[in-house]
Motif scaffolding. Sequence first.
Motif, PDB file in Angstrom:
ATOM      1  N   ASN A  20       1.644  -9.372   8.620  1.00 32.91           N
ATOM      2  CA  ASN A  20       0.416  -9.034   9.208  1.00 32.91           C
ATOM      3  C   ASN A  20      -0.464  -8.182   8.339  1.00 32.91           C
ATOM      4  OD1 ASN A  20       0.971 -10.745  11.310  1.00 32.91           O
ATOM      5  ND2 ASN A  20       1.789  -9.180  12.659  1.00 32.91           N
ATOM      6  N   GLY A  21      -0.210  -8.165   7.100  1.00 29.49           N
ATOM      7  CA  GLY A  21      -1.157  -7.261   6.329  1.00 29.49           C
ATOM      8  C   GLY A  21      -1.636  -8.067   4.841  1.00 29.49           C
ATOM      9  N   PRO A  22      -2.574  -7.477   4.247  1.00 25.51           N
ATOM     10  CA  PRO A  22      -2.932  -8.227   3.023  1.00 25.51           C
ATOM     11  C   PRO A  22      -1.880  -7.563   1.896  1.00 25.51           C
ATOM     12  CG  PRO A  22      -4.691  -6.551   3.638  1.00 25.51           C
ATOM     13  CD  PRO A  22      -3.643  -6.905   4.946  1.00 25.51           C
ATOM     14  N   LEU A  23      -1.242  -8.148   1.132  1.00 23.37           N
ATOM     15  CA  LEU A  23      -0.350  -7.498   0.208  1.00 23.37           C
ATOM     16  C   LEU A  23      -0.636  -7.720  -1.234  1.00 23.37           C
ATOM     17  CD1 LEU A  23       3.166  -8.767   1.602  1.00 23.37           C
ATOM     18  CD2 LEU A  23       1.893  -6.507   1.809  1.00 23.37           C
ATOM     19  N   ILE A  24      -0.176  -6.798  -1.908  1.00 23.03           N
ATOM     20  CA  ILE A  24      -0.270  -6.739  -3.483  1.00 23.03           C
ATOM     21  C   ILE A  24       1.156  -6.634  -3.893  1.00 23.03           C
ATOM     22  CG2 ILE A  24      -0.863  -5.523  -5.480  1.00 23.03           C
ATOM     23  CD1 ILE A  24      -3.106  -4.231  -3.850  1.00 23.03           C
ATOM     24  N   ARG A  25       1.413  -7.649  -4.674  1.00 23.02           N
ATOM     25  CA  ARG A  25       2.879  -7.656  -5.373  1.00 23.02           C
ATOM     26  C   ARG A  25       2.987  -7.580  -6.808  1.00 23.02           C
ATOM     27  NH1 ARG A  25       2.737 -11.708  -1.204  1.00 23.02           N
ATOM     28  NH2 ARG A  25       4.345 -11.601   0.204  1.00 23.02           N
ATOM     29  N   LYS A  26       3.921  -6.873  -7.258  1.00 25.18           N
ATOM     30  CA  LYS A  26       4.116  -6.709  -8.915  1.00 25.18           C
ATOM     31  C   LYS A  26       5.433  -6.770  -8.906  1.00 25.18           C
ATOM     32  CE  LYS A  26       3.615  -3.404 -12.249  1.00 25.18           C
ATOM     33  NZ  LYS A  26       4.664  -2.581 -12.760  1.00 25.18           N
ATOM     34  N   LEU A  58       0.855  -2.885   0.743  1.00 29.51           N
ATOM     35  CA  LEU A  58      -0.419  -3.083   1.648  1.00 29.51           C
ATOM     36  C   LEU A  58      -1.681  -2.739   0.816  1.00 29.51           C
ATOM     37  CD1 LEU A  58       0.700  -1.634   5.113  1.00 29.51           C
ATOM     38  CD2 LEU A  58       0.643  -4.147   4.307  1.00 29.51           C
ATOM     39  N   ASP A  59      -2.535  -3.784   0.733  1.00 27.96           N
ATOM     40  CA  ASP A  59      -3.814  -3.545   0.059  1.00 27.96           C
ATOM     41  C   ASP A  59      -4.712  -2.542   0.899  1.00 27.96           C
ATOM     42  OD1 ASP A  59      -6.174  -3.666  -1.642  1.00 27.96           O
ATOM     43  OD2 ASP A  59      -6.585  -5.889  -1.147  1.00 27.96           O
ATOM     44  N   SER A  60      -4.761  -1.235   0.612  1.00 24.86           N
ATOM     45  CA  SER A  60      -5.321  -0.298   1.180  1.00 24.86           C
ATOM     46  C   SER A  60      -6.677   0.138   0.602  1.00 24.86           C
ATOM     47  CB  SER A  60      -4.213   0.837   1.573  1.00 24.86           C
ATOM     48  OG  SER A  60      -3.332   0.359   2.095  1.00 24.86           O
ATOM     49  N   PRO A  61      -7.544   0.976   1.308  1.00 26.38           N
ATOM     50  CA  PRO A  61      -8.445   1.695   0.411  1.00 26.38           C
ATOM     51  C   PRO A  61      -7.638   2.798  -0.538  1.00 26.38           C
ATOM     52  CG  PRO A  61      -8.904   1.981   2.929  1.00 26.38           C
ATOM     53  CD  PRO A  61      -7.538   1.321   2.689  1.00 26.38           C
ATOM     54  N   SER A  66      -6.742   8.697   1.805  1.00 30.64           N
ATOM     55  CA  SER A  66      -6.319   7.207   2.237  1.00 30.64           C
ATOM     56  C   SER A  66      -4.801   7.274   1.805  1.00 30.64           C
ATOM     57  CB  SER A  66      -6.888   6.099   1.503  1.00 30.64           C
ATOM     58  OG  SER A  66      -8.375   6.086   2.044  1.00 30.64           O
ATOM     59  N   LEU A  67      -4.019   6.588   2.272  1.00 27.10           N
ATOM     60  CA  LEU A  67      -2.381   6.376   1.914  1.00 27.10           C
ATOM     61  C   LEU A  67      -2.234   4.886   1.380  1.00 27.10           C
ATOM     62  CD1 LEU A  67      -0.861   8.305   4.906  1.00 27.10           C
ATOM     63  CD2 LEU A  67      -1.378   9.101   2.759  1.00 27.10           C
ATOM     64  N   TYR A  68      -1.557   4.921   0.454  1.00 26.23           N
ATOM     65  CA  TYR A  68      -0.843   3.508   0.289  1.00 26.23           C
ATOM     66  C   TYR A  68       0.579   3.601   0.844  1.00 26.23           C
ATOM     67  CZ  TYR A  68      -3.983   2.563  -3.710  1.00 26.23           C
ATOM     68  OH  TYR A  68      -5.123   2.288  -4.237  1.00 26.23           O
ATOM     69  N   PRO A 154      -0.211   9.265  -1.150  1.00 25.04           N
ATOM     70  CA  PRO A 154      -1.742   9.379  -1.239  1.00 25.04           C
ATOM     71  C   PRO A 154      -2.227   8.538  -2.416  1.00 25.04           C
ATOM     72  CG  PRO A 154      -0.802  11.724  -1.266  1.00 25.04           C
ATOM     73  CD  PRO A 154       0.441  10.505  -1.529  1.00 25.04           C
ATOM     74  N   SER A 155      -3.358   7.647  -1.906  1.00 25.30           N
ATOM     75  CA  SER A 155      -3.964   6.535  -2.892  1.00 25.30           C
ATOM     76  C   SER A 155      -4.566   7.214  -4.065  1.00 25.30           C
ATOM     77  CB  SER A 155      -5.268   6.013  -2.059  1.00 25.30           C
ATOM     78  OG  SER A 155      -4.706   5.443  -0.714  1.00 25.30           O
ATOM     79  N   VAL A 156      -5.007   8.475  -3.916  1.00 25.10           N
ATOM     80  CA  VAL A 156      -5.448   9.066  -5.250  1.00 25.10           C
ATOM     81  C   VAL A 156      -4.201   9.594  -6.271  1.00 25.10           C
ATOM     82  CG1 VAL A 156      -7.568   9.379  -4.133  1.00 25.10           C
ATOM     83  CG2 VAL A 156      -5.790  11.475  -4.201  1.00 25.10           C
ATOM     84  N   ALA A 157      -3.123   9.517  -5.784  1.00 31.16           N
ATOM     85  CA  ALA A 157      -1.874  10.201  -6.554  1.00 31.16           C
ATOM     86  C   ALA A 157      -1.796   9.555  -8.084  1.00 31.16           C
ATOM     87  CB  ALA A 157      -0.390  10.072  -5.979  1.00 31.16           C
ATOM     88  N   GLY A 158      -1.929   8.391  -8.243  1.00 24.52           N
ATOM     89  CA  GLY A 158      -1.852   7.788  -9.594  1.00 24.52           C
ATOM     90  C   GLY A 158      -0.424   7.854  -9.859  1.00 24.52           C
ATOM     91  N   HIS A 159      -0.431   7.269 -11.126  1.00 23.24           N
ATOM     92  CA  HIS A 159       1.155   7.205 -11.827  1.00 23.24           C
ATOM     93  C   HIS A 159       0.838   7.728 -13.191  1.00 23.24           C
ATOM     94  CE1 HIS A 159       1.622   4.194  -8.580  1.00 23.24           C
ATOM     95  NE2 HIS A 159       2.795   4.579  -8.598  1.00 23.24           N
TER      96      HIS A 159
END
Length: 187
Positions: A20-26, A58-61, A66-68, A154-159
């Motif tokens: 039930n959610g838009p997914l990004i897969r890697k 989940l494809d999130s903002p 925002s959170l991933y 957090p969505s802004v955390a980065g890698h």
Amino acid sequence: MNSDVILPPQVAWASGVFANGPLIRKTTHIADLPGVFIDDDAWRGCEPQQRVYDVEMLDSPSDEGSLYVGVTHLYAGKIGDEFFMTRGHFHQRREQGEVYFGLRGCGLLLLQTPSGEARLERVKAGSVHIIPSFSAHRLINTGEDTLSALAVWPSVAGHDYAALAGGFSLRVFASEHHPQGWEVGNG
């Protein structure tokens, strides 16, 4: 007043499968991990397109606040005497923490400070891991089944993978001489 009830995304706790959610897969293959495993000859001798791990999120903002949410599925396997592991990383914004929830399988979470101090936490179904800010982290699958862990960050955390170009200060090797089936060595 009538209000629509929305069915949010769901995760099957026993498998880590999202619904039930838009997914990004890697998918990360052996060929994507040069320099990660200590035995370079063994790494070169592996099938380059063999999957080591998949990440579904989940494809999130991606804006501030925002959170991933994602699940890593780390497959069982070894290269030389080292178990399959994720690449591992610091967050680009080092002050950002993360939470892992063990879903299935067994393994270890390797945490390391910028000064190289490292520790291991056992990951299994139901385990909760608070990854502090300023901590590099890597999953290691020491079992015979897929290790799956749900993560929230957090969505802004980065890698930041480059900061660990020299590797982690600890490594985990398969060992028949230890009851848990593994032993720790220096990176």
